[in-house]
Design a protein around this motif. Structure first.
Motif, mmCIF file in Angstrom:
data_model
loop_
_atom_site.group_PDB
_atom_site.id
_atom_site.type_symbol
_atom_site.label_atom_id
_atom_site.label_comp_id
_atom_site.label_asym_id
_atom_site.label_seq_id
_atom_site.Cartn_x
_atom_site.Cartn_y
_atom_site.Cartn_z
ATOM 1 N N ASP A 166 -5.138 4.710 8.004
ATOM 2 C CA ASP A 166 -4.800 4.549 9.420
ATOM 3 C C ASP A 166 -5.180 3.155 9.931
ATOM 4 O O ASP A 166 -5.919 3.001 10.908
ATOM 5 N N LEU A 167 -4.669 2.126 9.229
ATOM 6 C CA LEU A 167 -5.064 0.749 9.532
ATOM 7 C C LEU A 167 -4.385 0.227 10.798
ATOM 8 O O LEU A 167 -3.251 0.578 11.113
ATOM 9 N N THR A 168 -5.086 -0.625 11.493
ATOM 10 C CA THR A 168 -4.518 -1.345 12.635
ATOM 11 C C THR A 168 -4.829 -2.824 12.476
ATOM 12 O O THR A 168 -5.642 -3.226 11.637
ATOM 13 N N LEU A 227 0.843 -1.191 0.000
ATOM 14 C CA LEU A 227 0.000 0.000 0.000
ATOM 15 C C LEU A 227 0.882 1.246 0.000
ATOM 16 O O LEU A 227 1.755 1.387 0.864
ATOM 17 N N PRO A 228 0.690 2.157 -0.974
ATOM 18 C CA PRO A 228 1.476 3.398 -0.980
ATOM 19 C C PRO A 228 1.334 4.146 0.342
ATOM 20 O O PRO A 228 0.269 4.109 0.987
ATOM 21 N N MET A 229 2.415 4.840 0.735
ATOM 22 C CA MET A 229 2.453 5.502 2.028
ATOM 23 C C MET A 229 1.272 6.461 2.241
ATOM 24 O O MET A 229 0.642 6.459 3.300
ATOM 25 N N ALA A 230 0.948 7.267 1.236
ATOM 26 C CA ALA A 230 -0.120 8.258 1.394
ATOM 27 C C ALA A 230 -1.458 7.583 1.680
ATOM 28 O O ALA A 230 -2.227 8.030 2.548
ATOM 29 N N GLN A 231 -1.741 6.471 0.958
ATOM 30 C CA GLN A 231 -3.007 5.776 1.168
ATOM 31 C C GLN A 231 -3.033 5.100 2.533
ATOM 32 O O GLN A 231 -4.060 5.084 3.218
ATOM 33 N N ALA A 232 -1.897 4.534 2.937
ATOM 34 C CA ALA A 232 -1.820 3.888 4.255
ATOM 35 C C ALA A 232 -2.069 4.913 5.362
ATOM 36 O O ALA A 232 -2.746 4.628 6.360
ATOM 37 N N ARG A 233 -1.527 6.110 5.167
ATOM 38 C CA ARG A 233 -1.711 7.179 6.161
ATOM 39 C C ARG A 233 -3.182 7.568 6.252
ATOM 40 O O ARG A 233 -3.725 7.759 7.338
#
Length: 357
Positions: A336-338, A327-333
């Motif tokens: 905010d998955l846990t 997952l690209p960093m921007a989308q992961a940010r």
């Protein structure tokens, strides 16, 4: 209209090599074109170094032909073949300076001293070592030693440059820098080059074409884009880059049943209904949709996530199916998955490769 390809500079026809009962090479055929940078890629013991040594005349094949620039060199000794070679271990003479190492082959040719000095200076400049001419190998870094070995291999202007894992003894940062220099140098001088490597990143960044080998056979020949994006076998798919594999059964024209999930695929390659198959998809090709498409969308739970700099790697489970998603960093940010979060994931049909089990 496509331009016709030039005449191959190197042709290998039905090469076979055994060591007692061990088959190192089995029916190897390959054409290399003038100025190409070819990488032999594969795991240890796949036959890539043996193939290089047969081309160099350092091993004699049991059967098959090697044609270089229209000349049959199949049974010629190494000394009568037109190549320069660089080994993993550099193989520099420890008692000779960098300049003397480069000059060694030229001096054996009994060339005039002024001509030798001019050629050595030209090569030192070419590999960026003009200030290190009088240094001995022990006084040079690993990267500098490898540059001297490369200059020595190029000293006699060979028609073919052979590189046997030339960067593998270097640390990662030096290796990356020298890899770029090697690519630029090869393009600049235009020498036909074959490199043996087990490093997929090296092959993908350096090669015009990659020859993927396993168990003494060629699994696939293609551009870096072709072997990465369209791997012909599960071995190629698994060896180059990360790949998810899902076990399934052909459920009908364009469909594969994977456990409780029926997935649409674009290409079944003629596989009949009921055939056991493996589906393969790269982690970066799986997407988290903003609006769920009708097909190939699963509900998956996050088992684990890893921060890898430019992206996050999610380990997911959708009932009995397990896979990874990059997952690209921007989308992961934004997400905010846990751990244990549930999210929709889409497996695009065009990126699902199907192989018979």
């Amino acid at each position: 209209m496509d331009e016709p390809r030039p005449t191959p500079y190197l042709q290998i026809r039905h090469l076979r090599k055994t060591f007692r009962t061990f088959v190192a090479l089995e029916d190897i055929s390959l054409e290399v074109y003038p100025g190409e940078f070819i990488c032999f890629l594969g795991p240890s013991g796949c036959g890539k170094t043996t193939l290089l040594r047969c081309i160099a005349g350092l091993e004699e094949q049991d059967a098959g032909e090697i044609i270089q620039d229209g000349r049959d060199i199949s049974r010629l000794p190494a000394s009568q073949r037109d190549f320069g070679i660089v080994f993993q271990s550099y193989a520099l003479f420890p008692n000779l300076t960098a300049a003397k190492n480069i000059a060694y082959g030229l001096e054996n040719m009994k060339l005039p001293r002024a001509q030798i000095q001019a050629r050595v200076q030209e090569l030192l400049e070419l590999v960026g070592l003009s200030d290190f001419a009088h240094k001995y190998p022990a006084q040079l870094s690993g990267g500098q030693q490898q540059r001297v070995a490369l200059a020595r291999a190029l000293a006699l202007s060979p028609g073919l440059l052979l590189l046997d894992e030339p960067l593998s003894a270097l640390d990662a940062r030096v290796r990356a820098g020298l890899r770029t220099e090697l690519a630029l140098l090869q393009r600049r001088i235009g020498v036909t080059t074959i490199m043996v490597t087990h490093d997929q990143e090296e092959a993908l960044t350096l090669a015009d074409r990659i020859v993927v080998m396993d168990h003494g056979t060629i699994q696939q020949i293609g551009t870096p884009h072709e072997v990465y994006r369209y791997p012909r076998t599960p071995f190629v798919a698994n060896f180059i880059g990360e790949m998810n594999f899902l076990v399934g059964v052909v459920a009908g024209q364009g469909w594969v049943q994977c456990g409780a999930h029926q997935l649409r695929v674009s290409r079944l390659n003629g596989l009949a209904q009921g055939t056991s198959v493996k589906l393969a998809i790269r982690p970066e090709d799986i997407v988290i949709p903003t609006a769920a498409p009708a097909e190939n969308t699963l509900s998956a739970r996050v088992q684990h996530h890893e921060f890898l700099g430019a992206f996050y790697r999610l380990r997911l489970a959708a009932e009995e199916l397990n896979f990874i998603l990059d997952l690209p960093m921007a989308q992961a940010r934004d997400l905010d998955l846990t751990r244990q979060d549930l999210l929709p994931v889409h497996l695009p049909a065009d990126f699902l490769h199907v192989y018979p089990s």
